[in-house]
Design an enzyme around this catalytic site. Structure first.
Site, PDB file in Angstrom:
ATOM      1  N   VAL A 191      40.767   7.508 -88.926  1.00 42.72           N
ATOM      2  CA  VAL A 191      41.019   7.000 -90.275  1.00 42.72           C
ATOM      3  C   VAL A 191      42.005   7.894 -91.022  1.00 42.72           C
ATOM      4  CG1 VAL A 191      38.796   5.832 -90.519  1.00 42.72           C
ATOM      5  CG2 VAL A 191      39.007   8.208 -91.274  1.00 42.72           C
ATOM      6  N   ASP A 192      42.119   9.146 -90.589  1.00 46.39           N
ATOM      7  CA  ASP A 192      42.976  10.095 -91.301  1.00 46.39           C
ATOM      8  C   ASP A 192      44.463   9.816 -91.113  1.00 46.39           C
ATOM      9  OD1 ASP A 192      40.787  11.423 -92.300  1.00 46.39           O
ATOM     10  OD2 ASP A 192      40.705  12.840 -90.636  1.00 46.39           O
ATOM     11  N   MET A 245      38.360   9.712 -98.511  1.00 53.14           N
ATOM     12  CA  MET A 245      38.434  10.648 -97.391  1.00 53.14           C
ATOM     13  C   MET A 245      39.871  11.120 -97.139  1.00 53.14           C
ATOM     14  SD  MET A 245      35.741   9.069 -94.654  1.00 53.14           S
ATOM     15  CE  MET A 245      34.040   9.660 -94.649  1.00 53.14           C
ATOM     16  N   GLY A 246      39.988  12.042 -96.197  1.00 57.18           N
ATOM     17  CA  GLY A 246      41.299  12.579 -95.828  1.00 57.18           C
ATOM     18  C   GLY A 246      41.412  14.011 -96.286  1.00 57.18           C
ATOM     19  N   ARG A 247      40.797  14.912 -95.546  1.00 55.62           N
ATOM     20  CA  ARG A 247      40.706  16.293 -96.004  1.00 55.62           C
ATOM     21  C   ARG A 247      42.051  17.021 -95.946  1.00 55.62           C
ATOM     22  NH1 ARG A 247      35.476  19.947 -96.083  1.00 55.62           N
ATOM     23  NH2 ARG A 247      35.049  18.212 -97.444  1.00 55.62           N
ATOM     24  N   TYR A 298      31.021   7.168 -96.069  1.00 50.48           N
ATOM     25  CA  TYR A 298      31.035   6.354 -94.841  1.00 50.48           C
ATOM     26  C   TYR A 298      31.318   4.875 -95.111  1.00 50.48           C
ATOM     27  CZ  TYR A 298      29.189  10.066 -91.761  1.00 50.48           C
ATOM     28  OH  TYR A 298      29.018  11.201 -91.009  1.00 50.48           O
ATOM     29  N   LEU A 299      30.974   4.419 -96.326  1.00 49.69           N
ATOM     30  CA  LEU A 299      31.215   3.009 -96.623  1.00 49.69           C
ATOM     31  C   LEU A 299      32.672   2.625 -96.337  1.00 49.69           C
ATOM     32  CD1 LEU A 299      28.417   3.191 -97.835  1.00 49.69           C
ATOM     33  CD2 LEU A 299      29.270   2.166 -99.936  1.00 49.69           C
TER      34      LEU A 299
END
Lengths: 420, 420
Positions: B143-144, B190-192, B297-298
């Site tokens: 996903v990143d 997300m996406g650290r 997580y959704l």
């Protein structure tokens, strides 16, 4: 029969489908042009009426009004503003009547929850006292599902579908990760007073899709030791555990867990909600890796996964409100009456506002399992039809297309300002 | 040509569409029974290989495997487990080869991100050193969206579609409430390390659907004063403001904001994430009422609103991996090559793993507007095709129907245990 104008306003927290009720009101009114002239909407709810900030819904096309059926939130703006009692603040009510008189408003449609039902009733009463002819009809709406008399509230079914779907999806994710990573997932959902939305999370799992799931209801005081034991049992047996927690969860002292003195290093209060708090308790005591989510507005705005049943209800109560008004029914609310579970059959019936105003319908205890962590077959039978059916919005370039109305202001007629 | 078995494993954080890649691998292998015998999956990723805990995917029907295309998360289990260097932990790699030999595995398909690409490369190298014939192909997923060479990563498009849709919906909600209630809404995504998902939030608004939106990228150190001024300007002009913030937002000292010493009254660390932190800063300094959501997580499990483009990519890389392996291509990854934006055209091309392993593709600075709070036309052109198209899962009784596979274990052949 004289022809008079109508006023419609949205009140309180909005939903994924409240605009469908607006469409029901406006489209039905447009079909009765002999009796209803203009439909004016309050800009930002009742505040729009008090400040004479009215929107002429006639300036938006039939197509734009139809698009309200697939557009979440309040297209005319809503507000959190409760009118005080008739005796405490008579001036407010008189002001309302002044504005209505100036714009020849003969129909008052108020789309909201139990506070709004009370306001609607009071507006009806003051108009009678002042000898101003007005028919006031309340249009039910609330994701909290806590309105009395009506079997369910428009807006709830879509939140229910969203939270059940989201928890099911997240549970599949956690199941994948549990071996080496996240073992406990916590989803915080809305519903401060009643556990209807929490119960809906329980629909995520069923016989065909078994998932280890625990629910924390606002109705059941949080018992940390019992909860931790239940989580641990699920993790031991299934490898992971999912928790749906109400924002309204209370500790044994009756305090909201999400507000009980949480403060971060900067002194910010209420940094996290109860979801992260529960997750942290699990981590501290059981040492399991956790994730948590707080869906917040996402859950009540998620028109992309609205329930078709909910949409039908929402449109129907808007439409029925107009038909009731035209039939001369005053101080009523169109309620949803469940006629059977299987097959699901329902109808609309008018209920006197006095039976609805300010009352809260709580989740029955027999909807919650004896251990306090799940839902019963009774709850499932109630919830099942409410989340059923899909009605996806139109998508363009990958995103849902929602309408933003023109919201053209009606020229003011009163020379006076009103301070909110 | 000999007929040998294949091994497939899912690695790292799962996505809404990684199972579509699994379906691509398994369905394509099933079409080449002359060359590929069984397809074994690792239970919980590479750990399943190390511990000889293999799943016989042949025990699941064609229908169940097809259902993987609409089922989120990792159907065989994933893991966060990075194999060390060949010299540091040769025993692990030798164990892998032992298991492969015992089960006559000639094809190794590893479905993961950049760490996994590195592992896949090492597995290929050790098999050569040990003289064990093995073809290793990496199947991209994350996903990143931070894998090198490939234009985009399967999994990203669906998260992008989810966050853009969710922010659009929440923005409509906030717009309704802003007059008397919430004026600022914060969504943490997300996406650290890289701001790809944050950039996708920016797609929530466009010319047809203007919304006041600010983005906080991990690439742009947080400047509180500039941020607050930008929020205030939006609220002054539009009445409200929405903020999309990356979980990887850093303060000027380079520390992750979500971890910078937040502790609640009980001493729990990391109670809230950066989303609630940003919301609280707004509240403290600007006094605006806020709401915040953390989708967690959704967002990466939301198969119900997956991108059709993303699904097509995901299936295609799984299928291509098998075809590459059958063509004898070793230590490669099928990458997605963008041939044109409008109309969007793409193809798959094999890339040597050495060009992918352990590299991170960062969000280009020219995808972010000069002020650091938005996305440019370049970013929009890149993102637009990736979120395009819907592919709703089947629904039953109001909920998406996802498959839970049988995951039947393959009888062990080695008498030895392996400690993870």
């Amino acid at each position: 029969m004289t022809r008079r104008n109508a006023f419609y306003a949205q009140s309180g927290g909005v939903t994924a489908v409240i605009n469908a009720s607006a469409a029901g009101v406006i489209e039905t009114a447009r079909k009765h042009k002999d009796r209803i002239g203009k439909v004016y909407a309050g800009r930002n709810g009742i505040i729009g009426a008090l400040t004479e900030d009215l929107i002429d819904t006639g300036k938006d096309s039939a197509r734009a009004i139809a698009a309200l059926k697939h557009t979440p939130a309040g297209a005319f703006g809503s507000c959190r503003y409760k009118l005080k009692g008739l005796d405490e603040n008579r001036a407010q009510f008189e002001r309302l009547i002044d504005v209505f008189r100036a714009h020849d408003i003969g129909y008052f449609f108020y789309n909201g929850g139990n506070d709004s039902a009370d306001t609607c009733l009071k507006v009806s009463q003051i108009s009678q006292r002042l000898g101003y002819p007005l028919i006031a009809v309340h249009v039910p709406k609330t994701v909290d599902n806590d309105l009395a008399v009506t079997d369910n509230c428009p807006g709830f079914g879509s939140v229910a579908k969203y939270v059940a779907t989201s928890m099911r999806e997240a549970a599949f994710d956690v199941a994948s990760m549990a071996k080496t990573s996240t073992k406990v997932f916590v989803l915080e959902v809305m519903g401060r007073h009643a556990g209807w939305i929490t119960a809906a999370v329980g629909m995520a799992e069923d016989r065909e899709t078994p998932l280890p799931l625990l629910l924390l209801f606002p109705e059941i005081p949080f018992d940390e030791a019992r909860f931790l034991a239940a989580v641990d049992a699920k993790v031991q047996r299934f490898g992971y555990c999912c928790v749906g927690v109400s924002e309204g969860l209370r500790n044994p002292a009756g305090e909201l867990m999400g507000e009980a003195g949480t403060r971060d290093a900067f002194g910010h209060a209420q940094l996290g909600g109860v979801g992260p708090l529960i997750a942290t308790i699990v981590k501290d005591k059981l040492k399991y890796k956790y994730h948590w989510a707080v869906a917040d507005y996402l859950q009540r705005a998620a028109r992309h996964i609205a329930s078709k049943t909910d949409l039908e209800h929402s449109y129907a109560v808007g439409k029925a409100a107009v038909l009731l008004a035209l039939a001369g029914e005053n101080a009523v609310m169109p309620a949803i009456v469940r006629m059977s579970d299987k097959p699901y059959r329902w109808k609309i019936a008018a209920v006197p506002l006095a039976k609805v105003a300010n009352l809260e319908k709580m989740l029955p205890r027999n909807f919650i399992t004896a251990d306090g962590f799940g839902i019963t077959a009774k709850a499932r039978a109630y919830l099942a039809p409410l989340i059923r059916g899909e009605d996806f919005p139109p998508f363009k370039d990958g995103l849902p297309q929602y309408v933003q109305l023109k919201n053209v202001a009606v020229p003011r007629k009163l020379g006076t300002e009103f301070k909110i």
